[in-house]
Design a protein around this motif. Structure first.
Motif, PDB file in Angstrom:
ATOM      1  N   VAL A  92       0.834  -1.202   0.000  1.00 18.09           N
ATOM      2  CA  VAL A  92       0.000   0.000   0.000  1.00 18.09           C
ATOM      3  C   VAL A  92       0.864   1.245   0.000  1.00 18.09           C
ATOM      4  O   VAL A  92       2.048   1.215   0.337  1.00 18.09           O
ATOM      5  CB  VAL A  92      -0.963   0.018   1.213  1.00 18.09           C
ATOM      6  N   HIS A 129      -5.943   0.354  -2.846  1.00 10.63           N
ATOM      7  CA  HIS A 129      -6.181   1.567  -2.055  1.00 10.63           C
ATOM      8  C   HIS A 129      -7.284   1.340  -1.027  1.00 10.63           C
ATOM      9  O   HIS A 129      -7.515   2.187  -0.162  1.00 10.63           O
ATOM     10  CB  HIS A 129      -6.601   2.724  -2.967  1.00 10.63           C
ATOM     11  N   LEU A 170      -8.562  -0.104   2.092  1.00 13.21           N
ATOM     12  CA  LEU A 170      -7.975  -0.686   3.295  1.00 13.21           C
ATOM     13  C   LEU A 170      -8.791  -1.855   3.821  1.00 13.21           C
ATOM     14  O   LEU A 170      -8.235  -2.777   4.423  1.00 13.21           O
ATOM     15  CB  LEU A 170      -7.827   0.389   4.374  1.00 13.21           C
ATOM     16  N   VAL A 178      -7.450  -4.957   2.385  1.00 12.06           N
ATOM     17  CA  VAL A 178      -6.156  -5.291   2.980  1.00 12.06           C
ATOM     18  C   VAL A 178      -6.365  -6.082   4.265  1.00 12.06           C
ATOM     19  O   VAL A 178      -5.727  -7.123   4.490  1.00 12.06           O
ATOM     20  CB  VAL A 178      -5.337  -4.010   3.247  1.00 12.06           C
ATOM     21  N   ASP A 200      -5.861   7.054  -4.430  1.00  7.82           N
ATOM     22  CA  ASP A 200      -5.224   6.711  -3.163  1.00  7.82           C
ATOM     23  C   ASP A 200      -5.796   7.537  -2.017  1.00  7.82           C
ATOM     24  O   ASP A 200      -6.565   8.486  -2.213  1.00  7.82           O
ATOM     25  CB  ASP A 200      -3.705   6.902  -3.266  1.00  7.82           C
TER      26      ASP A 200
END
Length: 480
Positions: free
Chosen positions: A33, A196, A198, A201, A411
């Protein structure tokens, strides 16, 4: 399985990567990231053999490798799936999977073997919604992504790079990608996941590496950090200040719709006031984008009332002070081969309204960095392209501004800048409607939230409502 050490790269004397380390083991999902320009894509292209590093080493299974061409990386088991797919729409799934590597029998392409091999890989991934002979042009975006993954598996890839894999996917399609990533893990494949978003992620990754300005900030287990930690590491800004303060008050009604509809929308009643950001939620196919296009006159309402005018065309809508930031900026919002300046003046020149001067000041206000007016828009990052779209509308100062997925594919730093600008415009009296698939963004930015379901308004929620409340209305679990 993979060990990249001290990777450095410069282009035309400009250092873009400095001493970056990255490692991944079998069956690991490792997220990478950072803001646009942090060096993520350059690092991945070095691994994929597109670029050669100026410094550093790459080891796969403990053996040092040096790739001078993408084919060499493929032979070593590295596959990269770019955000822009590399597929031939007129050919079948199997023909795309084995493009340039077609099995041959008796001097002819063995289509039966090619179809059988593709079918086997689709079965291994648990995909049964299409077959090897389906033309790619008839597949959804999510299904095309499956084809890219099947292509990687057909190459016996053991390291798969996914660059923004959900950028073009609808919400219900993301779960399919999740399942495919987990299947890759089960096969012992290392997945490098650039995103981008989260939430993805934290849903998928075992570890996360943060890059900033071409340097390694840290690599940590995902379980040891929070979204706020990652935001601070990437941009130096707390998650608590990620969304600007909501409006303390609103002004006069800028737009009112009563009993409006068309082939896709039914009985739409809504009101939008000066200084307000009205969020619009709903599942894919609920009518969100259709609502924006109807209000903008691109797919007009055919019944009902709308104030100040029920536009029958885009030009009529713009004259009434309504602007639309489209969902797909590349296809619908920008002339990619034209300059930043020409794009910023598209609406003003096309309508003969607004200002033709002061472009530099506008670009500075939308925080375009650097504000090079003569640069072609296609060379800008996604976040900077979106800022040019905003500048385009600011030349005519619309009273009502409709945003369809305003931060898709940008982003976290660019997102924050766009959020701030939206709230500034609202503070100056603009009425804003924002469609977003990202519930945290929708909840964090909206003064009210309208939820659509099957082309109708399922309900309206106050500021700060929960994600559960939004999804309940969107899925029809409640009727209030």
């Amino acid at each position: 399985m993979l060990n990249m050490r001290g990777i450095g790269k410069r282009f035309l004397g400009v250092q873009v990567l400095t001493g970056v380390d990255l490692a991944a083991g079998p069956g690991e999902v490792h997220a990478v990231v950072g803001e646009n320009g942090a060096g993520k894509s350059t690092l991945m292209k070095i691994l994929a053999g597109v670029h050669t590093p100026d410094e550093g080493t790459i080891e796969i299974d403990g053996h040092r490798v040096a790739f001078g061409h993408p084919l060499e990386a493929q032979r070593a088991g590295v596959a990269i799936i770019y955000q822009e797919f590399n597929l031939l729409p007129e050919r079948s799934v199997a023909e795309n999977v084995f493009l340039g590597r077609e099995p041959v029998r008796r001097g002819m392409v063995d289509r039966a073997a090619m179809d059988a091999a593709t079918a086997r890989l689709l079965t291994e991934l648990g995909v049964d919604s299409f077959g090897p002979r389906q033309p790619v042009k008839r597949l959804s975006v999510a299904q095309q992504q499956v084809v890219e993954i099947v292509k990687a598996l057909s190459l016996d890839a053991r390291i798969v790079v996914m660059d923004e894999p959900t950028a073009a996917l609808a919400g219900h399609e993301v779960e399919l990608l999740y399942r495919l990533v987990r299947r890759l893990q089960e096969r012992g494949i290392a997945v490098l996941y650039i995103s981008h978003r989260l939430r993805e992620v934290f849903d998928l990754a075992d570890r996360v590496t943060v890059l900033k300005d071409g340097r390694l900030v840290t690599t940590v287990p995902t379980a040891d950090v929070t979204p706020g930690d990652l935001v601070r590491l990437m941009v130096g800004r707390d998650l608590g200040s990620y969304f600007p303060p909501r409006a303390s008050s609103t002004g006069e009604t800028r737009l009112r719709v009563t009993g409006a509809g068309n082939d896709r929308l039914h009985d739409i009643d809504l009101e939008l006031r000066a200084g307000e950001i009205l969020g619009v939620a709903g599942l894919q196919g609920s009518g969100r984008s259709e609502l924006a296009k109807a209000l903008f006159g691109a797919e007009p309402f055919t019944r009902g009332e709308m104030m100040p005018v029920r536009p029958r065309s885009v030009r009529e809508s713009i004259r009434a002070g309504i602007g639309l930031v489209t969902e797909d900026r590349k296809a619908e919002g920008l002339a990619l081969r034209q300059s930043v300046r020409d794009n910023a003046l598209l609406v003003a020149r096309a309508t003969g309204r607004g200002r033709n001067g002061g472009v530099r000041e506008l670009l500075e206000r939308v925080r375009l960095r650097p504000p090079r007016q003569e640069q072609e828009v296609r060379y800008l990052s996604g976040g900077n392209q979106q800022k040019v779209v905003l500048a385009k509308w600011m030349t005519v100062a619309p009273k009502v501004l409709l945003f369809d997925e305003p931060t898709r594919g940008v982003d976290v730093g660019a997102k924050a800048a766009i959020h701030d600008l939206m709230r500034e415009l609202a503070g100056e009296g603009a009425a804003i409607m924002m469609i977003s698939s990202e519930l945290p963004e929708l909840i964090g930015m909206s003064d009210r939230i309208v939820v659509l379901r099957d082309g109708r308004i399922a309900g309206t929620l106050p500021a700060g409502s929960s994600e559960e409340a939004v999804m309940s209305l969107a899925t029809g679990e409640v009727t209030t």
